[in-house]
Design an enzyme around this catalytic site. Sequence first.
Site, short mmCIF file in Angstrom:
data_model
loop_
_atom_site.label_atom_id
_atom_site.label_comp_id
_atom_site.label_asym_id
_atom_site.label_seq_id
_atom_site.Cartn_x
_atom_site.Cartn_y
_atom_site.Cartn_z
N CYS A 39 0.84 -1.21 0.00
CA CYS A 39 0.00 0.00 0.00
C CYS A 39 0.87 1.26 0.00
CB CYS A 39 -0.91 -0.06 1.23
SG CYS A 39 -1.64 1.49 1.73
N CYS A 42 0.26 3.87 2.72
CA CYS A 42 0.74 3.34 4.02
C CYS A 42 2.23 3.62 4.16
CB CYS A 42 0.52 1.83 4.11
SG CYS A 42 -1.20 1.34 4.05
#
Length: 116
Positions: A39, A42
């Site tokens: 991600c 993230c």
Amino acid sequence: MGEEGQVIGCHSVDAWKEQLQKGNETKKLIVVDFTATWCGPCRAMAPILAEIARKIPTVTFLKVDVDELRSVAEEWEIEAMPTFLFFKEGKLVDKIVGADKDGLQLKIATHATAAA
């Protein structure tokens, strides 16, 4: 040096439960970053979270990889990454979905102050 001022990675369900229990006993605010290695947002939030952790050692910061601890992510109904959950005395008190740096800092400041 202890774990204060760091983001603590939870790599097992036992480690996760132990950290929540510890937070419950100390009555510290716990901020949990539900993340995934694949991600992008993230990864962008990781250094920001680490910086906040250094500045606010009175708050416990945890990181949970949703692929590694799928059962924990399912238990808390994590559907998007990053998701940040805020716990106080064992109870979920707030939540942020998405890479919202300003919102994250604001909520941490709000809840950390309320705990003091």
